[in-house]
Design a protein around this motif. Structure first.
Motif, PDB file in Angstrom:
ATOM      1  N   GLY A  54     -92.669 -26.858  -4.172  1.00 60.77           N
ATOM      2  CA  GLY A  54     -93.702 -27.780  -4.613  1.00 60.77           C
ATOM      3  C   GLY A  54     -93.528 -29.171  -4.038  1.00 60.77           C
ATOM      4  N   PHE A  55     -92.292 -29.654  -4.053  1.00 66.39           N
ATOM      5  CA  PHE A  55     -92.029 -30.988  -3.516  1.00 66.39           C
ATOM      6  C   PHE A  55     -92.225 -31.021  -2.007  1.00 66.39           C
ATOM      7  CE2 PHE A  55     -90.748 -31.938  -7.652  1.00 66.39           C
ATOM      8  CZ  PHE A  55     -90.468 -33.293  -7.775  1.00 66.39           C
ATOM      9  N   LEU A  56     -91.865 -29.948  -1.315  1.00 65.63           N
ATOM     10  CA  LEU A  56     -92.113 -29.876   0.120  1.00 65.63           C
ATOM     11  C   LEU A  56     -93.602 -29.965   0.424  1.00 65.63           C
ATOM     12  CD1 LEU A  56     -89.596 -27.127   1.312  1.00 65.63           C
ATOM     13  CD2 LEU A  56     -89.724 -29.475   2.161  1.00 65.63           C
ATOM     14  N   LEU A  57     -94.401 -29.269  -0.376  1.00 67.91           N
ATOM     15  CA  LEU A  57     -95.845 -29.318  -0.183  1.00 67.91           C
ATOM     16  C   LEU A  57     -96.396 -30.709  -0.477  1.00 67.91           C
ATOM     17  CD1 LEU A  57     -96.900 -25.879  -1.727  1.00 67.91           C
ATOM     18  CD2 LEU A  57     -96.917 -26.534   0.684  1.00 67.91           C
ATOM     19  N   LEU A  58     -95.892 -31.337  -1.532  1.00 72.29           N
ATOM     20  CA  LEU A  58     -96.340 -32.692  -1.861  1.00 72.29           C
ATOM     21  C   LEU A  58     -96.089 -33.661  -0.708  1.00 72.29           C
ATOM     22  CD1 LEU A  58     -95.156 -33.250  -5.557  1.00 72.29           C
ATOM     23  CD2 LEU A  58     -97.499 -33.062  -4.744  1.00 72.29           C
ATOM     24  N   MET A  59     -94.963 -33.491  -0.063  1.00 72.61           N
ATOM     25  CA  MET A  59     -94.561 -34.422   0.985  1.00 72.61           C
ATOM     26  C   MET A  59     -95.211 -34.145   2.331  1.00 72.61           C
ATOM     27  SD  MET A  59     -90.493 -34.586   0.161  1.00 72.61           S
ATOM     28  CE  MET A  59     -89.878 -35.289  -1.369  1.00 72.61           C
ATOM     29  N   PHE A  72     -88.587 -40.802   5.686  1.00 71.19           N
ATOM     30  CA  PHE A  72     -87.861 -39.547   5.871  1.00 71.19           C
ATOM     31  C   PHE A  72     -86.590 -39.519   5.023  1.00 71.19           C
ATOM     32  CE2 PHE A  72     -84.656 -37.024   8.200  1.00 71.19           C
ATOM     33  CZ  PHE A  72     -85.284 -35.783   8.162  1.00 71.19           C
ATOM     34  N   GLU A  73     -85.905 -40.678   4.942  1.00 70.97           N
ATOM     35  CA  GLU A  73     -84.666 -40.755   4.160  1.00 70.97           C
ATOM     36  C   GLU A  73     -84.946 -40.511   2.680  1.00 70.97           C
ATOM     37  OE1 GLU A  73     -85.637 -42.966   6.376  1.00 70.97           O
ATOM     38  OE2 GLU A  73     -84.175 -42.562   7.979  1.00 70.97           O
ATOM     39  N   ALA A  74     -86.050 -41.094   2.189  1.00 68.45           N
ATOM     40  CA  ALA A  74     -86.418 -40.902   0.778  1.00 68.45           C
ATOM     41  C   ALA A  74     -86.761 -39.437   0.511  1.00 68.45           C
ATOM     42  CB  ALA A  74     -87.589 -41.794   0.410  1.00 68.45           C
ATOM     43  N   LYS A  75     -87.480 -38.819   1.458  1.00 69.64           N
ATOM     44  CA  LYS A  75     -87.810 -37.398   1.313  1.00 69.64           C
ATOM     45  C   LYS A  75     -86.544 -36.548   1.228  1.00 69.64           C
ATOM     46  CE  LYS A  75     -92.298 -37.302   3.684  1.00 69.64           C
ATOM     47  NZ  LYS A  75     -93.066 -36.742   4.813  1.00 69.64           N
ATOM     48  N   ILE A  98     -84.872 -37.032  -2.226  1.00 66.17           N
ATOM     49  CA  ILE A  98     -85.639 -36.390  -3.290  1.00 66.17           C
ATOM     50  C   ILE A  98     -85.472 -34.873  -3.229  1.00 66.17           C
ATOM     51  CG2 ILE A  98     -87.968 -35.935  -4.159  1.00 66.17           C
ATOM     52  CD1 ILE A  98     -88.716 -38.760  -3.146  1.00 66.17           C
ATOM     53  N   LEU A  99     -85.607 -34.313  -2.033  1.00 68.90           N
ATOM     54  CA  LEU A  99     -85.496 -32.865  -1.885  1.00 68.90           C
ATOM     55  C   LEU A  99     -84.103 -32.362  -2.229  1.00 68.90           C
ATOM     56  CD1 LEU A  99     -87.571 -32.098   1.333  1.00 68.90           C
ATOM     57  CD2 LEU A  99     -88.039 -31.326  -0.995  1.00 68.90           C
ATOM     58  N   LEU A 100     -83.079 -33.105  -1.802  1.00 72.37           N
ATOM     59  CA  LEU A 100     -81.710 -32.700  -2.127  1.00 72.37           C
ATOM     60  C   LEU A 100     -81.476 -32.749  -3.631  1.00 72.37           C
ATOM     61  CD1 LEU A 100     -79.630 -34.384   0.730  1.00 72.37           C
ATOM     62  CD2 LEU A 100     -79.937 -31.922   0.316  1.00 72.37           C
ATOM     63  N   THR A 101     -81.995 -33.793  -4.285  1.00 69.50           N
ATOM     64  CA  THR A 101     -81.859 -33.912  -5.738  1.00 69.50           C
ATOM     65  C   THR A 101     -82.537 -32.759  -6.444  1.00 69.50           C
ATOM     66  OG1 THR A 101     -81.753 -36.334  -5.598  1.00 69.50           O
ATOM     67  CG2 THR A 101     -82.326 -35.376  -7.740  1.00 69.50           C
ATOM     68  N   GLY A 113     -86.255 -40.799 -11.812  1.00 73.66           N
ATOM     69  CA  GLY A 113     -86.796 -41.990 -12.470  1.00 73.66           C
ATOM     70  C   GLY A 113     -86.098 -43.270 -12.059  1.00 73.66           C
ATOM     71  N   ARG A 114     -84.919 -43.157 -11.496  1.00 74.57           N
ATOM     72  CA  ARG A 114     -84.171 -44.330 -11.048  1.00 74.57           C
ATOM     73  C   ARG A 114     -84.528 -44.722  -9.613  1.00 74.57           C
ATOM     74  NH1 ARG A 114     -79.642 -45.261 -14.252  1.00 74.57           N
ATOM     75  NH2 ARG A 114     -78.474 -46.149 -12.491  1.00 74.57           N
ATOM     76  N   MET A 115     -85.399 -43.937  -8.995  1.00 69.08           N
ATOM     77  CA  MET A 115     -85.814 -44.228  -7.629  1.00 69.08           C
ATOM     78  C   MET A 115     -87.202 -44.865  -7.606  1.00 69.08           C
ATOM     79  SD  MET A 115     -84.755 -40.979  -5.293  1.00 69.08           S
ATOM     80  CE  MET A 115     -85.428 -41.864  -3.870  1.00 69.08           C
ATOM     81  N   PRO A 116     -87.453 -45.763  -6.650  1.00 69.55           N
ATOM     82  CA  PRO A 116     -88.785 -46.377  -6.522  1.00 69.55           C
ATOM     83  C   PRO A 116     -89.747 -45.434  -5.802  1.00 69.55           C
ATOM     84  CG  PRO A 116     -87.329 -47.257  -4.840  1.00 69.55           C
ATOM     85  CD  PRO A 116     -86.485 -46.333  -5.684  1.00 69.55           C
ATOM     86  N   ILE A 117     -90.153 -44.366  -6.477  1.00 63.63           N
ATOM     87  CA  ILE A 117     -91.052 -43.387  -5.872  1.00 63.63           C
ATOM     88  C   ILE A 117     -92.304 -43.262  -6.724  1.00 63.63           C
ATOM     89  CG2 ILE A 117     -89.198 -42.073  -4.783  1.00 63.63           C
ATOM     90  CD1 ILE A 117     -89.372 -40.091  -7.076  1.00 63.63           C
ATOM     91  N   TYR A 118     -93.299 -42.576  -6.183  1.00 62.00           N
ATOM     92  CA  TYR A 118     -94.535 -42.368  -6.926  1.00 62.00           C
ATOM     93  C   TYR A 118     -94.250 -41.588  -8.210  1.00 62.00           C
ATOM     94  CZ  TYR A 118     -96.969 -43.744  -2.654  1.00 62.00           C
ATOM     95  OH  TYR A 118     -97.421 -44.429  -1.561  1.00 62.00           O
ATOM     96  N   PRO A 119     -94.833 -42.025  -9.332  1.00 58.55           N
ATOM     97  CA  PRO A 119     -94.579 -41.357 -10.625  1.00 58.55           C
ATOM     98  C   PRO A 119     -94.962 -39.886 -10.634  1.00 58.55           C
ATOM     99  CG  PRO A 119     -95.650 -43.485 -10.945  1.00 58.55           C
ATOM    100  CD  PRO A 119     -95.677 -43.219  -9.480  1.00 58.55           C
ATOM    101  N   ILE A 120     -95.868 -39.481  -9.728  1.00 60.06           N
ATOM    102  CA  ILE A 120     -96.331 -38.097  -9.751  1.00 60.06           C
ATOM    103  C   ILE A 120     -95.189 -37.115  -9.535  1.00 60.06           C
ATOM    104  CG2 ILE A 120     -96.874 -38.021  -7.278  1.00 60.06           C
ATOM    105  CD1 ILE A 120     -98.834 -36.373 -10.175  1.00 60.06           C
ATOM    106  N   TYR A 121     -94.168 -37.518  -8.789  1.00 60.24           N
ATOM    107  CA  TYR A 121     -93.033 -36.621  -8.559  1.00 60.24           C
ATOM    108  C   TYR A 121     -92.335 -36.294  -9.880  1.00 60.24           C
ATOM    109  CZ  TYR A 121     -93.417 -37.307  -3.518  1.00 60.24           C
ATOM    110  OH  TYR A 121     -93.860 -37.322  -2.211  1.00 60.24           O
ATOM    111  N   ARG A 122     -92.170 -37.307 -10.712  1.00 63.16           N
ATOM    112  CA  ARG A 122     -91.530 -37.076 -12.012  1.00 63.16           C
ATOM    113  C   ARG A 122     -92.437 -36.255 -12.920  1.00 63.16           C
ATOM    114  NH1 ARG A 122     -90.031 -42.187 -14.860  1.00 63.16           N
ATOM    115  NH2 ARG A 122     -88.425 -40.940 -15.871  1.00 63.16           N
ATOM    116  N   VAL A 123     -93.737 -36.491 -12.836  1.00 58.18           N
ATOM    117  CA  VAL A 123     -94.684 -35.740 -13.663  1.00 58.18           C
ATOM    118  C   VAL A 123     -94.635 -34.258 -13.304  1.00 58.18           C
ATOM    119  CG1 VAL A 123     -97.131 -35.405 -14.204  1.00 58.18           C
ATOM    120  CG2 VAL A 123     -96.206 -37.721 -14.023  1.00 58.18           C
ATOM    121  N   VAL A 124     -94.617 -33.963 -12.004  1.00 56.07           N
ATOM    122  CA  VAL A 124     -94.547 -32.568 -11.556  1.00 56.07           C
ATOM    123  C   VAL A 124     -93.261 -31.917 -12.051  1.00 56.07           C
ATOM    124  CG1 VAL A 124     -94.288 -31.089  -9.523  1.00 56.07           C
ATOM    125  CG2 VAL A 124     -96.019 -32.887  -9.550  1.00 56.07           C
ATOM    126  N   LEU A 125     -92.162 -32.649 -11.997  1.00 56.04           N
ATOM    127  CA  LEU A 125     -90.879 -32.086 -12.408  1.00 56.04           C
ATOM    128  C   LEU A 125     -90.821 -31.839 -13.905  1.00 56.04           C
ATOM    129  CD1 LEU A 125     -88.221 -31.157 -11.233  1.00 56.04           C
ATOM    130  CD2 LEU A 125     -87.324 -33.456 -11.554  1.00 56.04           C
TER     131      LEU A 125
END
Length: 201
Positions: A22-27, A38-41, A44-47, A98-110
């Motif tokens: 799902g996260f791969l598709l989002l990105m 790319f570093e943020a991706k 996130i993916l590793l986490t 939640g500790r990362m400056p990323i779009y909230p949608i990633y946390r919502v999906v999780l």
């Protein structure tokens, strides 16, 4: 041959891998939050991969070694403890993201994925429901909700995911892991939870 293909599909589209897919598709789709570094991706993916696949898989392996649980988890009661620990790992991943400056949608999906597992856990006290179909159903529901929210034409992706859902469902039937009702229930549980949660939260 047919059974081997069904087993391969079941392994490739294992429920624990669905958040990573799902996260791969989002990105890598046309949604606006695909545009991150790319570093943020990578982080996130590793986490997500570590907390929703590797650690739950290790914990299930340890349970199998130290208890009467069987690796195939055919009995619904065998799934309760693994699903509980998996839900906890999902929540930990939610905390870290939640500790990362990323779009909230990633946390919502999780968190919607964690909620799906929690519901499967409750159902498993009484009945065996398909986690495989709940996983792919969750992806279909999530991306349908995002398409509506963002006014994005995701029809090609949704058709592909629905075809994959049919492939997974057929594989589970071939392997005689579930009845048709358990498969339908799993898909629509995953779909409904993720669609409603992402569309209205």
């Amino acid at each position: 041959m047919q059974e081997r293909l069904a087993k391969a599909v079941s392994y490739i589209f294992h429920p624990l891998l669905m958040p990573t897919f799902g996260f791969l598709l989002l990105m890598n789709t046309g949604f606006y939050f695909a545009l991150i570094s790319f570093e943020a991706k990578q982080f996130i993916l590793l986490t997500v991969f570590a907390f929703t696949f590797v650690l739950p898989l290790i914990s299930i392996g340890l349970m199998v070694i130290n208890s009467r649980l069987k690796l195939d988890l055919n009995k619904s009661s065998d799934r309760i403890l693994p699903m509980l620990t998996t839900t906890i790992f999902y929540c930990i991943a939610y905390y870290y993201l939640g500790r990362m400056p990323i779009y909230p949608i990633y946390r919502v999906v999780l968190i919607s994925s964690a909620l799906t597992i929690a519901i499967l856990l409750l159902v498993s006290f009484k009945w065996k429901i398909s986690a495989h179909l709940a996983g792919i159903g969750g992806l279909v529901g999530a991306f349908m909700a995002l398409s509506f929210r963002l006014n994005f034409n995701g029809s090609t992706l949704l058709v592909a995911l629905i075809l994959v859902a049919g492939l997974i469902g057929s594989s589970r039937l071939i392997l005689e892991k579930h009845t048709p009702m358990q498969i339908y229930a799993g898909f629509f549980t995953g779909f409904a939870v993720n669609y409603l949660f992402i569309n209205f939260i």
